[in-house]
Scaffold this motif. Structure first.
Motif, short mmCIF file in Angstrom:
data_model
loop_
_atom_site.label_atom_id
_atom_site.label_comp_id
_atom_site.label_asym_id
_atom_site.label_seq_id
_atom_site.Cartn_x
_atom_site.Cartn_y
_atom_site.Cartn_z
N CYS A 227 0.89 -1.28 -0.02
CA CYS A 227 0.19 0.46 0.03
C CYS A 227 1.03 1.25 0.12
CB CYS A 227 -0.59 -0.02 1.60
SG CYS A 227 -2.02 -1.42 0.70
N LYS B 46 2.01 1.57 -3.72
CA LYS B 46 0.78 2.47 -4.30
C LYS B 46 0.47 4.22 -3.60
CE LYS B 46 -2.75 0.52 -5.27
NZ LYS B 46 -2.82 0.63 -6.55
N ARG B 47 1.05 4.11 -2.11
CA ARG B 47 0.61 5.28 -1.80
C ARG B 47 -1.05 5.29 -1.44
NH1 ARG B 47 3.63 9.56 -6.42
NH2 ARG B 47 5.29 7.92 -6.43
N ARG B 48 -1.40 4.36 -0.97
CA ARG B 48 -2.92 3.79 -1.02
C ARG B 48 -3.32 4.24 0.62
NH1 ARG B 48 -6.22 -0.31 -4.18
NH2 ARG B 48 -7.85 -0.34 -3.00
N ASP B 49 -4.26 4.60 0.88
CA ASP B 49 -4.47 5.08 2.47
C ASP B 49 -5.73 3.85 2.50
OD1 ASP B 49 -6.44 5.58 4.46
OD2 ASP B 49 -7.13 7.62 3.78
N GLN B 50 -5.44 2.86 3.37
CA GLN B 50 -5.85 1.17 3.55
C GLN B 50 -7.51 1.68 3.99
OE1 GLN B 50 -3.53 -1.93 4.46
NE2 GLN B 50 -1.50 -0.50 5.14
N LYS C 268 -9.83 2.98 0.75
CA LYS C 268 -8.91 1.98 0.24
C LYS C 268 -9.20 0.70 0.69
CE LYS C 268 -8.68 5.29 -3.90
NZ LYS C 268 -8.64 5.24 -5.28
N THR D 173 -4.42 -5.56 -5.59
CA THR D 173 -5.01 -3.99 -6.07
C THR D 173 -3.87 -4.23 -7.40
OG1 THR D 173 -4.63 -1.76 -5.67
CG2 THR D 173 -3.18 -2.87 -4.60
N SER E 95 -1.68 4.96 -6.79
CA SER E 95 -3.19 5.29 -6.46
C SER E 95 -3.83 6.77 -6.60
CB SER E 95 -3.57 5.36 -4.54
OG SER E 95 -4.63 5.29 -4.19
N SER E 96 -5.16 5.95 -7.42
CA SER E 96 -6.37 7.43 -8.22
C SER E 96 -5.23 7.72 -9.58
CB SER E 96 -5.78 8.74 -7.51
OG SER E 96 -6.88 7.81 -6.11
N SER F 239 -5.41 2.92 -14.58
CA SER F 239 -4.75 1.51 -14.91
C SER F 239 -4.25 1.15 -15.60
CB SER F 239 -6.68 0.53 -14.35
OG SER F 239 -6.79 1.13 -13.60
#
Length: 231
Positions: free
Chosen positions: A65, A68-72, A75, A153, A158-159, A162
């Motif tokens: 995560c 990806k710089r993804r906020d768990q 998301k 994922t 992130s964002s 794709s």
């Protein structure tokens, strides 16, 4: 589209198994070994490229995560299993089981109540889990050999858009431990919509959370079994 020889030599961790590279079996073995060592990999699915780590390994999922710089919290991360029989180990099935074989393997993520066996630190803010079985023999074999679910994922920041080819997520290459180059994707999902996400956690009902690339087919199958749509 293929990687140039110079790029492949520079990275040293990209495996191309479609031609002039590793065999399918060698690529599976390398992916499994890397995952079991607590690493993060990129690999092709039936829709877009994804990044994966072992779902039961909290440190690996957190690193995935971070890459990806993804906020768990905002998301949740879905899991991938190898076959329909594995789904009941991790999610509570409150709908006709035949739905599973009608929808999976395929570009659909099914949300259901999670079971205690699943890593409690994976999406700890929610009682549900999204479960996938991509229609990809490669990723199914990797999940089977790992003998536990993969946190899965999209392979991008992130964002952002794709990806259908490994060259498209070069920004995160340096942070990945292995990249499996399965060639250019897009036959199933040319518009990069990703899997259709449907919530089946409430008995007798379903809710489309993300339209994805397989919405109409998914809705038709669920209606066939008498489930009612929550809009």
């Amino acid at each position: 589209m293929t990687l140039t020889k110079a790029i492949r030599q520079e990275m040293g961790k990209i495996i191309k198994y479609l031609s002039n590279g590793y065999s399918f079996e060698e690529a599976v073995s390398c992916a499994v070994r890397t995952l079991k060592n607590g690493k993060v990999i990129a690999l092709p699915t039936d829709t877009i490229y994804g990044v994966a780590a072992l779902a039961q390994n909290t440190e690996a999922v957190d690193r995935m995560c971070k890459i990806k710089r993804r906020d768990q919290v905002k998301k949740s991360v879905a899991i991938c299993v190898s076959c329909v029989d594995d789904i009941a180990k991790w999610g509570k099935i409150v709908f006709p089981k035949a739905i599973l074989t009608d929808l999976l393997p395929g570009p659909v993520t099914l949300i259901m109540e999670r079971k205690p066996a699943l890593n409690p630190k994976l999406n700890p803010h929610t009682s549900t889990i999204g479960i996938r079985i991509p229609k990809s023999h490669f990723i199914q074999c990797v999940a089977a050999e790992c003998d536990e679910p993969l946190a899965l994922t999209s392979a991008n920041v992130s964002s952002s858009r794709s990806t259908l080819a490994v060259e498209e997520f070069q920004e995160i290459w340096p942070d990945l431990d292995l990249i499996i180059d399965g060639g250019v994707l897009g036959q199933c999902d040319p518009d990069r919509l990703g899997s259709t996400v449907v919530d089946l956690s409430t008995e007798g009902f379903f809710k489309i959370v993300r339209n994805g690339c397989w919405r109409d087919n998914t809705v038709n199958i669920l209606l066939k079994y008498g489930l009612k749509e929550i809009c």
